[in-house]
Design a protein around this motif. Structure first.
Motif, PDB file in Angstrom:
ATOM      1  N   ARG A   1       0.834  -1.197   0.000  1.00 58.42           N
ATOM      2  CA  ARG A   1       0.000   0.000   0.000  1.00 58.42           C
ATOM      3  C   ARG A   1       0.874   1.254   0.000  1.00 58.42           C
ATOM      4  O   ARG A   1       0.605   2.215  -0.732  1.00 58.42           O
ATOM      5  N   GLY A   2       1.940   1.256   0.799  1.00 54.51           N
ATOM      6  CA  GLY A   2       2.852   2.397   0.832  1.00 54.51           C
ATOM      7  C   GLY A   2       3.514   2.657  -0.506  1.00 54.51           C
ATOM      8  O   GLY A   2       3.592   3.804  -0.970  1.00 54.51           O
ATOM      9  N   ARG A   3       3.976   1.582  -1.166  1.00 56.76           N
ATOM     10  CA  ARG A   3       4.580   1.735  -2.492  1.00 56.76           C
ATOM     11  C   ARG A   3       3.549   2.236  -3.496  1.00 56.76           C
ATOM     12  O   ARG A   3       3.849   3.080  -4.340  1.00 56.76           O
ATOM     13  N   ALA A   4       2.322   1.717  -3.396  1.00 60.85           N
ATOM     14  CA  ALA A   4       1.258   2.134  -4.315  1.00 60.85           C
ATOM     15  C   ALA A   4       0.934   3.611  -4.119  1.00 60.85           C
ATOM     16  O   ALA A   4       0.781   4.358  -5.096  1.00 60.85           O
ATOM     17  N   GLN A   5       0.838   4.045  -2.880  1.00 61.85           N
ATOM     18  CA  GLN A   5       0.534   5.448  -2.608  1.00 61.85           C
ATOM     19  C   GLN A   5       1.660   6.354  -3.085  1.00 61.85           C
ATOM     20  O   GLN A   5       1.412   7.447  -3.596  1.00 61.85           O
ATOM     21  N   ALA A   6       2.906   5.893  -2.950  1.00 65.37           N
ATOM     22  CA  ALA A   6       4.043   6.690  -3.421  1.00 65.37           C
ATOM     23  C   ALA A   6       4.009   6.825  -4.944  1.00 65.37           C
ATOM     24  O   ALA A   6       4.247   7.914  -5.481  1.00 65.37           O
ATOM     25  N   LEU A   7       3.698   5.730  -5.645  1.00 67.64           N
ATOM     26  CA  LEU A   7       3.602   5.798  -7.104  1.00 67.64           C
ATOM     27  C   LEU A   7       2.459   6.716  -7.530  1.00 67.64           C
ATOM     28  O   LEU A   7       2.601   7.507  -8.465  1.00 67.64           O
ATOM     29  N   ALA A   8       1.326   6.638  -6.837  1.00 70.04           N
ATOM     30  CA  ALA A   8       0.189   7.501  -7.166  1.00 70.04           C
ATOM     31  C   ALA A   8       0.546   8.968  -6.924  1.00 70.04           C
ATOM     32  O   ALA A   8       0.234   9.834  -7.753  1.00 70.04           O
ATOM     33  N   ALA A   9       1.198   9.241  -5.793  1.00 74.96           N
ATOM     34  CA  ALA A   9       1.576  10.622  -5.481  1.00 74.96           C
ATOM     35  C   ALA A   9       2.552  11.183  -6.510  1.00 74.96           C
ATOM     36  O   ALA A   9       2.531  12.381  -6.811  1.00 74.96           O
ATOM     37  N   ALA A  10       3.385  10.317  -7.079  1.00 74.80           N
ATOM     38  CA  ALA A  10       4.353  10.750  -8.083  1.00 74.80           C
ATOM     39  C   ALA A  10       3.736  10.798  -9.482  1.00 74.80           C
ATOM     40  O   ALA A  10       4.408  11.164 -10.446  1.00 74.80           O
ATOM     41  N   GLY A  11       2.470  10.411  -9.594  1.00 77.69           N
ATOM     42  CA  GLY A  11       1.812  10.425 -10.891  1.00 77.69           C
ATOM     43  C   GLY A  11       2.211   9.265 -11.794  1.00 77.69           C
ATOM     44  O   GLY A  11       1.970   9.292 -12.993  1.00 77.69           O
ATOM     45  N   GLU A  12       2.784   8.233 -11.225  1.00 74.72           N
ATOM     46  CA  GLU A  12       3.253   7.056 -11.978  1.00 74.72           C
ATOM     47  C   GLU A  12       2.150   6.005 -12.039  1.00 74.72           C
ATOM     48  O   GLU A  12       2.279   4.892 -11.530  1.00 74.72           O
ATOM     49  N   PHE A  13       1.047   6.327 -12.696  1.00 75.81           N
ATOM     50  CA  PHE A  13      -0.126   5.456 -12.677  1.00 75.81           C
ATOM     51  C   PHE A  13       0.035   4.194 -13.532  1.00 75.81           C
ATOM     52  O   PHE A  13      -0.532   3.162 -13.211  1.00 75.81           O
ATOM     53  N   VAL A  14       0.823   4.264 -14.580  1.00 75.96           N
ATOM     54  CA  VAL A  14       1.079   3.071 -15.393  1.00 75.96           C
ATOM     55  C   VAL A  14       1.908   2.077 -14.579  1.00 75.96           C
ATOM     56  O   VAL A  14       1.603   0.880 -14.539  1.00 75.96           O
ATOM     57  N   ALA A  15       2.935   2.575 -13.914  1.00 74.75           N
ATOM     58  CA  ALA A  15       3.763   1.715 -13.060  1.00 74.75           C
ATOM     59  C   ALA A  15       2.948   1.171 -11.886  1.00 74.75           C
ATOM     60  O   ALA A  15       3.105   0.005 -11.490  1.00 74.75           O
ATOM     61  N   LEU A  16       2.064   1.985 -11.344  1.00 71.39           N
ATOM     62  CA  LEU A  16       1.201   1.570 -10.242  1.00 71.39           C
ATOM     63  C   LEU A  16       0.306   0.413 -10.676  1.00 71.39           C
ATOM     64  O   LEU A  16       0.204  -0.609  -9.995  1.00 71.39           O
TER      65      LEU A  16
END
Length: 171
Positions: A39-54
């Motif tokens: 969840r923490g990694r997912a939230q970090a990717l979302a916050a960075a705008g990395e939705f494809v990687a998420l």
């Protein structure tokens, strides 16, 4: 895109809401496979705008987690519904759902007897999918998610797999 990747993305879509722009919303999702670290990694990717990687990370994670029940079924639709049941309710509950649907003793283990009954039931997947749906709802599955999962499973059902669907290609 492989069948496994398509199925994994559908598992992600069943588990997560999306915002108006189509981006995955991680907040508020309670899934047994979504560990605090993930969840923490997912939230970090979302916050960075990395939705494809998420989305790719979540697809790999849910496929790996649902693999606890994956590979039991040879029919892609049955495999998909079992994986989604595992992803939503956890592996122990998914084992019980499968056993109830097959009409065998519910002991939480997928031994040789359960696998043999499943192999016979998969010859005609439509009744098995209906039985899995009923057993899943009785186990507490979200009704809307269950309906959507069954529709997807029915679409995948004609596809028999030559070998278990066990891995999503890294991407």
């Amino acid at each position: 895109m492989t069948l496994q990747e398509i199925m994994a993305l559908h598992l992600v879509n069943l588990a997560f809401a999306r915002d108006r722009a189509g981006r995955i919303c991680v907040a508020g999702t309670a899934a047994p496979w979504l560990t605090p670290e993930l969840r923490g990694r997912a939230q970090a990717l979302a916050a960075a705008g990395e939705f494809v990687a998420l989305e790719a990370m979540l697809a790999r994670s849910v496929w790996r987690y649902s693999g606890k029940l994956g590979g039991v079924a040879r029919n892609a639709g049955v495999d998909f519904l079992l994986r989604d049941t595992c992803a939503e309710l956890g592996p122990a509950a998914a084992n019980g759902v499968l056993q109830r649907a097959l009409g065998v003793a519910v002991d939480g283990r997928l031994g040789a007897e359960v696998r043999a009954v499943l192999a016979g039931a998969e010859v005609e997947p439509a009744p098995l999918l209906r039985a899995l749906d009923a057993a899943r709802r009785a186990a507490g599955s979200d009704a809307g998610r269950a309906r959507a999962a069954v529709r997807l499973a029915q679409a995948f059902a004609p596809r028999a797999t030559a070998r278990p669907l066990t891995a999503v290609a890294a991407g």
